[in-house]
Design a protein around this motif. Structure first.
Motif, mmCIF file in Angstrom:
data_model
loop_
_atom_site.group_PDB
_atom_site.id
_atom_site.type_symbol
_atom_site.label_atom_id
_atom_site.label_comp_id
_atom_site.label_asym_id
_atom_site.label_seq_id
_atom_site.Cartn_x
_atom_site.Cartn_y
_atom_site.Cartn_z
ATOM 1 N N LEU A 91 5.192 -40.996 11.332
ATOM 2 C CA LEU A 91 5.442 -39.815 10.509
ATOM 3 C C LEU A 91 6.556 -40.091 9.516
ATOM 4 C CD1 LEU A 91 5.017 -36.881 9.758
ATOM 5 C CD2 LEU A 91 6.477 -36.213 11.692
ATOM 6 N N ASN A 92 7.600 -40.784 9.925
ATOM 7 C CA ASN A 92 8.704 -41.081 9.016
ATOM 8 C C ASN A 92 8.240 -41.918 7.828
ATOM 9 O OD1 ASN A 92 11.635 -40.731 8.643
ATOM 10 N ND2 ASN A 92 11.704 -42.970 8.792
ATOM 11 N N ARG A 93 7.207 -42.722 8.045
ATOM 12 C CA ARG A 93 6.681 -43.567 6.973
ATOM 13 C C ARG A 93 5.764 -42.812 6.015
ATOM 14 N NH1 ARG A 93 7.250 -49.108 7.386
ATOM 15 N NH2 ARG A 93 5.247 -49.480 6.370
ATOM 16 N N VAL A 94 5.632 -41.490 6.201
ATOM 17 C CA VAL A 94 4.874 -40.707 5.233
ATOM 18 C C VAL A 94 5.460 -40.884 3.839
ATOM 19 C CG1 VAL A 94 6.215 -38.578 5.555
ATOM 20 C CG2 VAL A 94 3.880 -38.436 4.721
ATOM 21 N N TRP A 95 6.766 -41.132 3.764
ATOM 22 C CA TRP A 95 7.418 -41.305 2.460
ATOM 23 C C TRP A 95 6.983 -42.591 1.773
ATOM 24 C CZ3 TRP A 95 9.942 -37.198 0.563
ATOM 25 C CH2 TRP A 95 10.324 -36.207 1.472
ATOM 26 N N HIS A 96 6.344 -43.494 2.514
ATOM 27 C CA HIS A 96 5.757 -44.702 1.921
ATOM 28 C C HIS A 96 4.356 -44.420 1.377
ATOM 29 C CE1 HIS A 96 8.385 -47.847 4.182
ATOM 30 N NE2 HIS A 96 8.934 -46.644 4.344
ATOM 31 N N ARG A 97 3.792 -43.269 1.738
ATOM 32 C CA ARG A 97 2.380 -42.989 1.441
ATOM 33 C C ARG A 97 2.213 -41.804 0.489
ATOM 34 N NH1 ARG A 97 2.519 -43.740 7.145
ATOM 35 N NH2 ARG A 97 2.413 -41.484 7.526
ATOM 36 N N LEU A 98 3.189 -41.520 -0.324
ATOM 37 C CA LEU A 98 3.109 -40.364 -1.208
ATOM 38 C C LEU A 98 2.075 -40.596 -2.305
ATOM 39 C CD1 LEU A 98 6.909 -39.532 -1.569
ATOM 40 C CD2 LEU A 98 5.289 -38.759 0.182
ATOM 41 N N ASP A 99 1.311 -39.557 -2.596
ATOM 42 C CA ASP A 99 0.293 -39.641 -3.641
ATOM 43 C C ASP A 99 0.934 -39.531 -5.024
ATOM 44 O OD1 ASP A 99 -1.712 -39.776 -1.719
ATOM 45 O OD2 ASP A 99 -1.985 -37.601 -1.681
ATOM 46 N N ALA A 100 0.421 -40.308 -5.957
ATOM 47 C CA ALA A 100 0.876 -40.212 -7.345
ATOM 48 C C ALA A 100 0.346 -38.930 -7.977
ATOM 49 C CB ALA A 100 0.388 -41.433 -8.131
ATOM 50 N N TRP A 101 1.122 -38.376 -8.911
ATOM 51 C CA TRP A 101 0.586 -37.288 -9.725
ATOM 52 C C TRP A 101 -0.632 -37.814 -10.495
ATOM 53 C CZ3 TRP A 101 2.271 -32.664 -8.537
ATOM 54 C CH2 TRP A 101 3.592 -32.458 -8.174
ATOM 55 N N PRO A 102 -1.593 -36.954 -10.838
ATOM 56 C CA PRO A 102 -2.843 -37.422 -11.458
ATOM 57 C C PRO A 102 -2.663 -38.241 -12.732
ATOM 58 C CG PRO A 102 -3.100 -35.154 -10.690
ATOM 59 C CD PRO A 102 -1.651 -35.510 -10.518
ATOM 60 N N ASP A 103 -1.602 -37.995 -13.494
ATOM 61 C CA ASP A 103 -1.397 -38.712 -14.753
ATOM 62 C C ASP A 103 -0.572 -39.985 -14.603
ATOM 63 O OD1 ASP A 103 1.698 -37.981 -15.492
ATOM 64 O OD2 ASP A 103 0.694 -36.311 -14.488
ATOM 65 N N SER A 104 -0.010 -40.233 -13.412
ATOM 66 C CA SER A 104 1.015 -41.271 -13.288
ATOM 67 C C SER A 104 0.488 -42.683 -13.537
ATOM 68 C CB SER A 104 1.685 -41.202 -11.912
ATOM 69 O OG SER A 104 2.496 -40.052 -11.807
ATOM 70 N N VAL A 105 -0.592 -43.060 -12.870
ATOM 71 C CA VAL A 105 -1.062 -44.442 -12.987
ATOM 72 C C VAL A 105 -1.504 -44.739 -14.414
ATOM 73 C CG1 VAL A 105 -2.794 -46.105 -12.226
ATOM 74 C CG2 VAL A 105 -1.677 -44.624 -10.550
ATOM 75 N N ALA A 106 -2.301 -43.857 -14.992
ATOM 76 C CA ALA A 106 -2.768 -44.087 -16.364
ATOM 77 C C ALA A 106 -1.599 -44.116 -17.338
ATOM 78 C CB ALA A 106 -3.768 -43.000 -16.767
ATOM 79 N N GLY A 107 -0.646 -43.208 -17.164
ATOM 80 C CA GLY A 107 0.515 -43.181 -18.057
ATOM 81 C C GLY A 107 1.342 -44.442 -17.947
ATOM 82 N N LEU A 108 1.588 -44.895 -16.724
ATOM 83 C CA LEU A 108 2.376 -46.116 -16.533
ATOM 84 C C LEU A 108 1.662 -47.330 -17.106
ATOM 85 C CD1 LEU A 108 3.686 -45.541 -12.899
ATOM 86 C CD2 LEU A 108 5.024 -45.449 -15.008
ATOM 87 N N GLN A 109 0.365 -47.390 -16.926
ATOM 88 C CA GLN A 109 -0.379 -48.528 -17.468
ATOM 89 C C GLN A 109 -0.263 -48.582 -18.987
ATOM 90 O OE1 GLN A 109 -4.219 -47.712 -15.708
ATOM 91 N NE2 GLN A 109 -3.884 -49.169 -14.038
ATOM 92 N N ARG A 110 -0.308 -47.435 -19.637
ATOM 93 C CA ARG A 110 -0.154 -47.410 -21.090
ATOM 94 C C ARG A 110 1.263 -47.792 -21.502
ATOM 95 N NH1 ARG A 110 -2.815 -41.857 -23.215
ATOM 96 N NH2 ARG A 110 -1.760 -42.556 -25.121
ATOM 97 N N LEU A 111 2.260 -47.242 -20.823
ATOM 98 C CA LEU A 111 3.648 -47.545 -21.161
ATOM 99 C C LEU A 111 3.973 -49.023 -20.930
ATOM 100 C CD1 LEU A 111 5.150 -44.312 -19.612
ATOM 101 C CD2 LEU A 111 5.278 -44.936 -22.042
ATOM 102 N N LYS A 112 3.349 -49.611 -19.942
ATOM 103 C CA LYS A 112 3.580 -51.015 -19.609
ATOM 104 C C LYS A 112 3.120 -51.959 -20.723
ATOM 105 C CE LYS A 112 2.133 -54.265 -15.922
ATOM 106 N NZ LYS A 112 3.280 -54.514 -15.034
ATOM 107 N N THR A 113 2.200 -51.503 -21.561
ATOM 108 C CA THR A 113 1.728 -52.366 -22.642
ATOM 109 C C THR A 113 2.794 -52.590 -23.708
ATOM 110 O OG1 THR A 113 0.830 -50.509 -23.945
ATOM 111 C CG2 THR A 113 -0.644 -51.554 -22.327
ATOM 112 N N ARG A 114 3.790 -51.730 -23.745
ATOM 113 C CA ARG A 114 4.803 -51.822 -24.796
ATOM 114 C C ARG A 114 6.219 -52.004 -24.269
ATOM 115 N NH1 ARG A 114 4.907 -47.937 -30.134
ATOM 116 N NH2 ARG A 114 6.707 -48.889 -31.142
ATOM 117 N N PHE A 115 6.457 -51.544 -23.046
ATOM 118 C CA PHE A 115 7.801 -51.564 -22.469
ATOM 119 C C PHE A 115 7.794 -52.268 -21.115
ATOM 120 C CE2 PHE A 115 7.242 -47.649 -24.923
ATOM 121 C CZ PHE A 115 8.306 -47.728 -25.818
ATOM 122 N N THR A 116 8.964 -52.734 -20.704
ATOM 123 C CA THR A 116 9.150 -53.143 -19.318
ATOM 124 C C THR A 116 9.402 -51.880 -18.507
ATOM 125 O OG1 THR A 116 10.050 -55.309 -19.888
ATOM 126 C CG2 THR A 116 10.631 -54.422 -17.719
#
Length: 231
Positions: A91-116
């Motif tokens: 149960l304590n490891r639930v904090w390792h399993r948090l779901d991303a907000w729906p926009d997070s992965v796509a947004g990060l992938q786009r930002l990664k193309t231009r920034f570190t």
């Protein structure tokens, strides 16, 4: 407007939905417990626990271990007496399993193309790595309070990002859903971007996401921030 080279992201509430994720797992494991209330109480213990470390009452302690200290108290508070040690660890490891907000992965992938892009979280490295692996978060680098042995809002955390990448603080931008975190970063010379997460504490408790003109950028999602930054 000058753009940064490094985007450093707060994680809990900004990139991942801690409340919804924790509440669901608690409700599934403990049907007789109010998962919503348990999640809120667990998170409410976070700042007081960190203050015990920052004041010197506790030695340096990872967030995983602080989460467990809080959890043990909550199980007593909520009248839970039948969990095995293995169940408490899981149960304590639930904090390792948090779901991303729906926009997070796509947004990060786009930002990664231009920034570190990197994390700047009070979560420990193992937690952040497991979370990224599960949720598909495409970090270039995982930075944590564990690296700097200081918890935000200690200046060592914000300035530490600039030091790691050998850039000036002005070349780093903190991206967060918390105005106090952003204000502390600005005090260290970082640029800041506020991300609206009105449902961070659950739908019944919408959060005030009013703009603060002190922030360099303000966006409703990470995908909108990517658009604003030309990604």
């Amino acid at each position: 407007m000058k753009q940064p080279q490094i985007l450093a992201f707060d994680i809990f509430g900004t990139v991942v939905d801690w409340h919804g994720s924790v509440a669901r797992e608690v409700q599934a494991l403990l049907p007789g417990v109010d998962g919503d209330a348990f999640a809120l109480a667990w998170r409410a213990g976070y700042q007081p626990a960190m203050r015990r470390v920052m004041s010197g009452e506790l030695g340096w302690t990872l967030i995983d271990d602080l989460h467990r200290l809080i959890l043990d108290g909550l199980l007593t508070q909520f009248g839970v007496t039948d969990l095995s040690e293995a169940q408490k660890i899981e149960l304590n490891r639930v904090w390792h399993r948090l779901d991303a907000w729906p926009d997070s992965v796509a947004g990060l992938q786009r930002l990664k193309t231009r920034f570190t892009i990197c994390t700047l979280s009070n979560g420990n490295i193992g937690l952040l790595t497991n979370m990224a692996k599960r949720a598909g978060l495409p970090w270039d680098c995982i930075l944590s309070a564990e690296v700097f042995r200081a918890y935000k809002p200690d200046p060592a955390t914000y300035l530490g990002v600039a030091k790691v990448f050998d850039v000036s603080p002005a070349d780093v931008m903190l991206v967060a859903a918390h105005q106090d975190d952003l204000a502390a970063a600005r005090a260290c010379g970082l640029a800041t971007a506020y991300i609206e997460r009105p449902l961070e504490f659950g739908a019944p408790r919408p959060k005030d996401v009013s703009p603060d003109p002190a922030n360099t950028w303000h966006a409703t999602s990470l995908t909108q921030l990517a658009e604003q930054l030309g990604c």
